[in-house]
Scaffold this active site. Structure first.
Site, PDB file in Angstrom:
ATOM      1  N   HIS A   1     -24.417 106.934  18.817  1.00  0.00           N
ATOM      2  CA  HIS A   1     -23.164 106.888  19.569  1.00  0.00           C
ATOM      3  C   HIS A   1     -22.189 107.816  18.858  1.00  0.00           C
ATOM      4  O   HIS A   1     -21.915 107.645  17.674  1.00  0.00           O
ATOM      5  CB  HIS A   1     -22.608 105.465  19.645  1.00  0.00           C
ATOM      6  CG  HIS A   1     -21.367 105.402  20.484  1.00  0.00           C
ATOM      7  ND1 HIS A   1     -21.395 105.073  21.825  1.00  0.00           N
ATOM      8  CD2 HIS A   1     -20.084 105.672  20.191  1.00  0.00           C
ATOM      9  CE1 HIS A   1     -20.159 105.158  22.307  1.00  0.00           C
ATOM     10  NE2 HIS A   1     -19.347 105.496  21.335  1.00  0.00           N
ATOM     11  N   CYS A   2     -21.661 108.796  19.592  1.00  0.00           N
ATOM     12  CA  CYS A   2     -20.776 109.774  18.965  1.00  0.00           C
ATOM     13  C   CYS A   2     -19.332 109.541  19.413  1.00  0.00           C
ATOM     14  O   CYS A   2     -19.020 109.730  20.594  1.00  0.00           O
ATOM     15  CB  CYS A   2     -21.218 111.181  19.353  1.00  0.00           C
ATOM     16  SG  CYS A   2     -20.072 112.437  18.750  1.00  0.00           S
ATOM     17  N   PRO A   3     -18.451 109.116  18.495  1.00  0.00           N
ATOM     18  CA  PRO A   3     -17.061 108.891  18.914  1.00  0.00           C
ATOM     19  C   PRO A   3     -16.359 110.175  19.343  1.00  0.00           C
ATOM     20  O   PRO A   3     -15.443 110.148  20.146  1.00  0.00           O
ATOM     21  CB  PRO A   3     -16.400 108.281  17.670  1.00  0.00           C
ATOM     22  CG  PRO A   3     -17.292 108.617  16.546  1.00  0.00           C
ATOM     23  CD  PRO A   3     -18.673 108.790  17.084  1.00  0.00           C
TER      24      PRO A   3
END
Ligand SMILES: [Zn+2]
Ligand SMILES: [Zn+2]
Length: 300
Positions: free
Chosen positions: A157-159
């Site tokens: 998951h890439c913020p």
């Protein structure tokens, strides 16, 4: 495909008879078509996404107003302006597509009695249920606690793109890291040239801003460029490596046993970027044709 249940004990997953579908509410009527708008309502991710856009706009401002417009060589300004703005536009378009494309979410709450019966499982056949989102989990799917969904071939998951990187948006994420690395490199080269030319000339003639303001703006741009050049080129390399080996970031971390068909590196690239190789590989607007590429999966 052979696998012992012991190998898969990391998640709470049970045999068909113990899925307890009565604990799952039926899935919402909304369809999950790839054309639906996808957006994760996560405060941290939204802030990081906005910061990303603002950093690109800051770089645009310094490149155009501090370096290119006051430059005396018109051809130099036009060439670099077109290249930098074109790449920055592609970077932001890739960011938008990575953020607003469904990464491959498994329909929520589909672990209902009707759905499990419709699968017509053979005796002893194992299906996996995610206890958090009540969905039947396909192989290689993982649950993301930010997206609150199971994501097919979830990498991480890439913020910065406020989304998971998974089966359907990995191409856009890779393009995003590549275009950010390219504009960072281009900006650094222009800053270096600007310093070289302006040291020989009168600083007041070299920029429409005062010399101290110009130097501060250029130094900030250099820091930004260097930081993001390192960060995004490492990310780009890692992503291409994991695509070639057909192993997601999570699978590498968990050292999961390989249960899927092995393809050539080239075929793995086509699965993510589309088949055949064309300029559309570089376009954030072209949706890769995963289906067609998968047809070629056994061709080496
Ligand atoms: Zn889940
Ligand atoms: Zn996620």
């Amino acid at each position: 495909m052979k696998s012992s249940p012991a190998n898969r004990s990391r998640d709470i997953e049970r045999q068909a008879g113990y899925l307890r579908p009565e604990h799952c509410t039926p899935p919402p009527p909304r369809s999950n078509s790839p054309h639906d708008m996808w957006f994760i309502r996560d405060g941290c991710g939204i802030v990081c996404g906005v910061i990303t856009w603002m950093l690109v706009f800051y770089a645009e401002f310094v490149v155009v107003f501090v370096m290119l417009l006051p430059a005396k060589n018109l051809a130099y300004s036009i060439f670099n302006g077109v290249v930098f703005n074109g790449l920055a536009f592609l970077a932001l378009a890739s960011h938008f597509r990575a953020m607003c494309t469904d990464p491959g979410a498994v329909p929520k709450g589909n672990a209902t009695k009707e759905f499990i019966e419709s699968l017509q499982l053979k005796p002893g056949q194992v299906v996996y249920k995610c206890p958090k989102c009540c969905s039947i989990k396909p192989d290689r799917a993982h649950h993301c606690s930010v997206c609150k969904r199971c994501i097919k071939k979830m990498d991480h998951h890439c913020p910065w793109v406020n989304n998971c990187v998974g089966e359907n948006n990995q191409k856009y994420f890779v393009l995003f890291t590549m275009y950010i690395a390219l504009i960072s490199l281009h900006a650094l080269m222009m800053v270096a040239l600007h310093f070289v030319f302006c040291f020989e000339e009168d600083w007041a003639k070299c920029s429409s801003f005062s010399p101290p303001a110009t130097v501060i703006l250029l130094i900030l741009l250099s820091f930004e460029g260097l930081l993001f050049l390192i960060f995004t080129s490492v990310m780009f390399g890692t992503q291409v490596h994991s695509i070639c080996n057909d192993e997601t970031g999570i699978e590498q971390l968990k050292k999961e046993e390989r249960r899927w068909a092995k393809r050539s590196k080239w075929m793995n690239m086509k699965v993510v970027f589309g088949h055949p190789l064309s300029l559309s590989w570089l376009s954030p607007f072209a949706r890769p044709d995963h289906g067609k590429a998968n047809l070629y999966q056994y061709v080496v």
